[in-house]
Write a protein that holds these residues in place. Structure first.
Motif, PDB file in Angstrom:
ATOM      1  N   ILE A  50       0.861  -1.181   0.000  1.00 40.78           N
ATOM      2  CA  ILE A  50       0.000   0.000   0.000  1.00 40.78           C
ATOM      3  C   ILE A  50       0.901   1.237   0.000  1.00 40.78           C
ATOM      4  O   ILE A  50       2.100   1.142   0.258  1.00 40.78           O
ATOM      5  CB  ILE A  50      -0.960   0.047   1.219  1.00 40.78           C
ATOM      6  CG1 ILE A  50      -0.179   0.209   2.526  1.00 40.78           C
ATOM      7  CG2 ILE A  50      -1.866  -1.165   1.244  1.00 40.78           C
ATOM      8  CD1 ILE A  50      -1.052   0.458   3.743  1.00 40.78           C
ATOM      9  N   ARG A  51       0.286   2.369  -0.279  1.00 36.15           N
ATOM     10  CA  ARG A  51       0.996   3.640  -0.137  1.00 36.15           C
ATOM     11  C   ARG A  51       0.033   4.644   0.483  1.00 36.15           C
ATOM     12  O   ARG A  51      -1.180   4.599   0.234  1.00 36.15           O
ATOM     13  CB  ARG A  51       1.550   4.139  -1.461  1.00 36.15           C
ATOM     14  CG  ARG A  51       0.547   4.670  -2.434  1.00 36.15           C
ATOM     15  CD  ARG A  51       1.220   5.228  -3.704  1.00 36.15           C
ATOM     16  NE  ARG A  51       0.285   5.957  -4.495  1.00 36.15           N
ATOM     17  CZ  ARG A  51      -0.626   5.424  -5.304  1.00 36.15           C
ATOM     18  NH1 ARG A  51      -0.701   4.125  -5.420  1.00 36.15           N
ATOM     19  NH2 ARG A  51      -1.449   6.186  -5.989  1.00 36.15           N
ATOM     20  N   GLY A  52       0.582   5.514   1.295  1.00 35.89           N
ATOM     21  CA  GLY A  52      -0.218   6.561   1.904  1.00 35.89           C
ATOM     22  C   GLY A  52       0.046   7.870   1.180  1.00 35.89           C
ATOM     23  O   GLY A  52       1.175   8.153   0.794  1.00 35.89           O
ATOM     24  N   GLU A  53      -0.995   8.628   0.989  1.00 32.61           N
ATOM     25  CA  GLU A  53      -0.828   9.959   0.390  1.00 32.61           C
ATOM     26  C   GLU A  53      -1.845  10.900   1.004  1.00 32.61           C
ATOM     27  O   GLU A  53      -2.855  10.476   1.556  1.00 32.61           O
ATOM     28  CB  GLU A  53      -0.926   9.913  -1.128  1.00 32.61           C
ATOM     29  CG  GLU A  53      -2.231   9.405  -1.691  1.00 32.61           C
ATOM     30  CD  GLU A  53      -2.222   9.337  -3.217  1.00 32.61           C
ATOM     31  OE1 GLU A  53      -3.187   9.835  -3.801  1.00 32.61           O
ATOM     32  OE2 GLU A  53      -1.268   8.799  -3.795  1.00 32.61           O
ATOM     33  N   ARG A  54      -1.561  12.171   0.895  1.00 31.13           N
ATOM     34  CA  ARG A  54      -2.464  13.184   1.448  1.00 31.13           C
ATOM     35  C   ARG A  54      -3.786  13.193   0.689  1.00 31.13           C
ATOM     36  O   ARG A  54      -3.818  13.099  -0.532  1.00 31.13           O
ATOM     37  CB  ARG A  54      -1.825  14.570   1.372  1.00 31.13           C
ATOM     38  CG  ARG A  54      -0.614  14.719   2.240  1.00 31.13           C
ATOM     39  CD  ARG A  54      -1.020  14.940   3.678  1.00 31.13           C
ATOM     40  NE  ARG A  54       0.127  14.712   4.541  1.00 31.13           N
ATOM     41  CZ  ARG A  54       0.037  14.315   5.789  1.00 31.13           C
ATOM     42  NH1 ARG A  54      -1.135  14.094   6.321  1.00 31.13           N
ATOM     43  NH2 ARG A  54       1.102  14.121   6.518  1.00 31.13           N
ATOM     44  N   ASP A  55      -4.845  13.304   1.437  1.00 31.29           N
ATOM     45  CA  ASP A  55      -6.176  13.382   0.847  1.00 31.29           C
ATOM     46  C   ASP A  55      -6.292  14.712   0.113  1.00 31.29           C
ATOM     47  O   ASP A  55      -6.083  15.774   0.706  1.00 31.29           O
ATOM     48  CB  ASP A  55      -7.224  13.288   1.958  1.00 31.29           C
ATOM     49  CG  ASP A  55      -8.648  13.234   1.445  1.00 31.29           C
ATOM     50  OD1 ASP A  55      -8.915  13.683   0.304  1.00 31.29           O
ATOM     51  OD2 ASP A  55      -9.511  12.735   2.188  1.00 31.29           O
TER      52      ASP A  55
END
Length: 119
Positions: A50-55
């Motif tokens: 997975i990767r996290g990114e700013r909404d």
């Protein structure tokens, strides 16, 4: 990488329920603790699943997305869902019927939704 219960449940919730935020994962039926959730999200990111990114709607929040490596788990997760349904009352017979009707289409739909950024 996927040896613990929580990692698979996070991936399941992403693929099948469209969960993408910390709060959505916390709302899962199994009731994961916040510290465990934070740890598993970090591990899954570290493994490239997975990767996290700013909404884009609220830059203070992170959203989590499946990477191509994570999306490739769709056939595995689908088989695990079917296995569970054969041996336990999963309470989600509608999903099982959809998968059994056309498993390949089900998996293709998951892949297309995530590639389009529309889980």
């Amino acid at each position: 990488m996927l040896g613990d219960r929580w990692s698979l449940l996070i991936i399941r919730d992403m693929m099948l329920r469209g969960s993408r935020t910390f709060k959505e994962f916390l709302g899962s039926y199994e009731g994961i603790a916040t510290n465990i959730l934070a740890d598993r999200l970090q591990r899954l990111e570290g493994y490239g699943i997975i990767r996290g990114e700013r909404d884009p709607k609220d830059g203070r929040k992170l959203i989590y997305l499946l990477t191509p490596k994570g999306i490739d788990l769709a056939p595995v997760l689908t088989e695990m869902v079917l296995w569970a349904a054969r041996h336990e009352d999963t309470g989600n017979q509608q999903l099982i019927r959809v998968i059994l009707k056309d498993k390949e289409k089900f998996i293709t739909d998951i892949r297309q939704r995530w590639k389009a950024g529309n889980p």
